[in-house]
Design a protein around this motif. Structure first.
Motif, short mmCIF file in Angstrom:
data_model
loop_
_atom_site.label_atom_id
_atom_site.label_comp_id
_atom_site.label_asym_id
_atom_site.label_seq_id
_atom_site.Cartn_x
_atom_site.Cartn_y
_atom_site.Cartn_z
N UNK A 1 0.82 -1.19 0.00
CA UNK A 1 0.00 0.00 0.00
C UNK A 1 0.86 1.25 0.00
N UNK A 2 0.42 2.27 -0.72
CA UNK A 2 1.18 3.52 -0.81
C UNK A 2 0.20 4.68 -0.91
N UNK A 3 0.59 5.84 -0.35
CA UNK A 3 -0.26 7.02 -0.46
C UNK A 3 0.46 8.17 -1.17
N UNK A 4 1.78 8.05 -1.37
CA UNK A 4 2.50 9.07 -2.13
C UNK A 4 2.95 10.25 -1.29
N UNK A 5 3.67 9.98 -0.22
CA UNK A 5 4.25 11.06 0.58
C UNK A 5 5.71 10.72 0.89
N UNK A 6 6.48 11.73 1.21
CA UNK A 6 7.85 11.51 1.67
C UNK A 6 8.03 12.18 3.02
N UNK A 7 8.95 11.62 3.81
CA UNK A 7 9.23 12.15 5.14
C UNK A 7 10.65 12.70 5.16
N UNK A 8 10.88 13.76 5.93
CA UNK A 8 12.21 14.39 5.93
C UNK A 8 13.24 13.57 6.69
N UNK A 9 14.43 13.48 6.14
CA UNK A 9 15.55 12.88 6.85
C UNK A 9 16.23 13.90 7.76
N UNK A 10 16.01 15.17 7.47
CA UNK A 10 16.54 16.23 8.33
C UNK A 10 15.61 17.43 8.26
N UNK A 11 15.71 18.27 9.29
CA UNK A 11 14.91 19.49 9.36
C UNK A 11 15.84 20.70 9.23
N UNK A 12 15.46 21.65 8.39
CA UNK A 12 16.28 22.84 8.15
C UNK A 12 15.63 24.06 8.79
N UNK A 13 16.46 24.98 9.28
CA UNK A 13 15.98 26.16 9.99
C UNK A 13 16.76 27.39 9.53
N UNK A 14 16.13 28.57 9.74
CA UNK A 14 16.87 29.80 9.55
C UNK A 14 17.56 30.17 10.86
N UNK A 15 18.22 31.34 10.89
CA UNK A 15 19.02 31.69 12.06
C UNK A 15 18.18 31.83 13.33
N UNK A 16 16.95 32.31 13.21
CA UNK A 16 16.10 32.50 14.38
C UNK A 16 15.42 31.19 14.77
N UNK A 17 14.78 30.54 13.81
CA UNK A 17 14.09 29.29 14.11
C UNK A 17 15.05 28.21 14.57
N UNK A 18 16.32 28.34 14.17
CA UNK A 18 17.31 27.34 14.58
C UNK A 18 17.50 27.27 16.08
N UNK A 19 17.27 28.39 16.79
CA UNK A 19 17.40 28.39 18.25
C UNK A 19 16.38 27.46 18.87
N UNK A 20 15.13 27.59 18.43
CA UNK A 20 14.08 26.71 18.95
C UNK A 20 14.28 25.27 18.53
N UNK A 21 14.68 25.08 17.26
CA UNK A 21 14.92 23.72 16.78
C UNK A 21 16.04 23.04 17.53
N UNK A 22 17.13 23.76 17.76
CA UNK A 22 18.26 23.19 18.48
C UNK A 22 17.89 22.92 19.94
N UNK A 23 17.09 23.82 20.54
CA UNK A 23 16.68 23.64 21.93
C UNK A 23 15.82 22.39 22.08
N UNK A 24 14.86 22.22 21.17
CA UNK A 24 14.01 21.03 21.21
C UNK A 24 14.82 19.76 21.00
N UNK A 25 15.72 19.81 20.03
CA UNK A 25 16.57 18.66 19.73
C UNK A 25 17.47 18.34 20.92
N UNK A 26 17.97 19.38 21.59
CA UNK A 26 18.80 19.17 22.78
C UNK A 26 18.01 18.46 23.86
N UNK A 27 16.76 18.88 24.08
CA UNK A 27 15.93 18.21 25.07
C UNK A 27 15.71 16.75 24.74
N UNK A 28 15.43 16.46 23.46
CA UNK A 28 15.23 15.06 23.04
C UNK A 28 16.50 14.24 23.27
N UNK A 29 17.65 14.83 22.95
CA UNK A 29 18.91 14.10 23.10
C UNK A 29 19.25 13.87 24.57
N UNK A 30 18.93 14.83 25.43
CA UNK A 30 19.20 14.65 26.86
C UNK A 30 18.35 13.51 27.41
#
Length: 406
Positions: free
Chosen positions: A237-266
């Motif tokens: 079965x297939x529905x025709x979607x792809x999932x990201x292998x990585x998430x990209x951020x700009x300079x501002x959004x990267x702060x939140x992304x890195x903070x969330x990722x840090x929490x997950x890694x901890x």
């Protein structure tokens, strides 16, 4: 080969920088509170060089596998000169001593966050949690009987089905369930959809809201490996979607992304630390020829070798991810309430504080500083166990190292 050697050396340098910053964290906070810092050295063994600035001697030693920050009177058992006595660390308030002791681990967390932030705004953060967030919706789904057809799909034929597009799925949606079954990772989504065919209830999260959708799952032909390792064509079965292998951020959004990722890694690092003892037998088995489990603990030697392989293959995100992971592990491990770790000293400091508070409630005078000589036996056991684990992991990383998949 040169790229591999460069990668190993670069990773080792990263470890040295981490150690230097760890000890710098102790030194800077101690100085900020007015404690006397006698020496700040990176490395062990014979001295390479040193110099003095004010009351502190700074230097480098030949073996870059650690370092130390010598604070006068770290415990009441330490000998101090008459001029050092008023500024002995053990005389300071509990919270100040705690800050100084925890500063080393804090620098590891900060360094790990900085590495992740740089990844976020450059190469992106890997989707290690397998978040089933849609990165793109295909114009159609159709058979792909070869790997080439799967990687580079041919142009959509007229009338080819487009389940996800027609069902209302949009890029950015997160699939939370399929036919009522929760799907926390994209692998769960794939596993749930592959056996299906026809109209299927798929729930997505969009802009913070839950959106129920009906998607007409289409069966298509795909090449897979069977139990014998042979390639065969099956319908899934297939529905025709792809999932990201990585998430990209700009300079501002990267702060939140890195903070969330840090929490997950901890959180993940803490879980791995709890599993650490049960994985040691597999390390021993690997030393004697068993296949090395990639989830077994690695030493600095093993991490450096993997870092070298990552650089050799140009997988820089993995190199940086390993460096951040190592910092988070060291930071958390160092806070364990065991002597001679910083966490052990913090535990003793707060034991004294709580004990004196209870004594005050009972109308008694404060007790004296903890006698560390009475804890020497426990400390020695911890050192011996830690040394044995280091020896085992280093040996395994030399005779049977973890390697990146081909």
């Amino acid at each position: 080969m040169l790229a591999y050697i460069f990668g190993v050396a670069l990773f080792a340098l990263g470890i040295c920088v981490s150690v230097a910053l760890h000890e710098a964290g102790h030194m800077l906070t101690a100085k900020a509170f007015g404690m006397k810092v006698r020496r700040y050295f990176v490395g062990f063994g014979p001295k390479v060089f040193s110099f003095r600035r004010g009351e502190t001697e700074y230097g480098l030693k030949w073996i870059p596998l650690g370092g130390f920050c010598d604070i006068a009177g770290m415990t009441a058992m330490d000998e101090v000169t008459p001029d050092e006595a008023p500024r002995a660390m053990w005389r300071y308030k509990t919270w100040k001593r705690t800050v100084v002791l925890a500063a080393g681990s804090f620098t590891h967390f900060v360094l790990g966050f900085v590495v992740l932030y740089l990844m976020a705004v450059t190469m992106g953060l890997p989707n290690i949690m397998g978040t089933p967030q849609i990165s793109s919706v295909s114009q159609c789904v159709q058979d792909a009987t070869t790997r080439e057809e799967y990687v580079n799909p041919r142009q959509c034929a007229p009338g080819a089905p487009a389940p996800a597009k027609e069902g209302g799925i949009q890029p950015g949606d997160v699939i939370v369930s399929v036919s009522g079954t929760p799907t926390p990772t994209f692998e769960d989504v794939v596993n749930e959809i592959q056996p299906l065919s026809g109209p299927t209830r798929i729930t997505v999260e969009r802009d913070g809201e839950t959106v129920p959708l009906t998607v007409d799952v289409t069966q298509v032909k795909r090449p897979v490996l069977n139990a014998q390792g042979e390639r065969e064509i099956v319908e899934v079965g297939s529905i025709g979607v792809t999932f990201p292998r990585e998430f990209h951020y700009d300079l501002v959004a990267g702060l939140g992304g890195a903070a969330t990722f840090t929490g997950d890694m901890l959180v993940q690092t803490w879980q791995r630390l709890l599993e650490f003892p049960e994985r040691i037998p597999a390390v021993v088995e690997a030393i004697f020829g068993a296949e090395r489990d990639p989830n077994t603990p690695v030493s600095v030697v093993g991490a450096s070798r993997i870092g070298g392989e990552a650089v050799e293959r140009g997988i820089w995100w993995l190199f940086l991810f390993l460096l951040a992971s190592l910092n988070f592990f060291v930071g958390i491990f160092n806070l364990l309430p065991l002597l001679p770790l910083d966490g052990g000293h913090i535990a003793v400091t707060w034991y004294e504080r709580v004990r004196d508070f209870v004594r005050k409630l009972r109308g008694k005078a404060a007790g004296g500083p903890v006698d560390y000589t009475k804890l020497s036996a426990v400390t020695m056991v911890v050192i011996l166990i830690g040394g044995a684990v280091v020896l085992l992991t280093v040996t395994a990383d030399i005779v049977n190292p973890i390697r990146l998949p081909s």
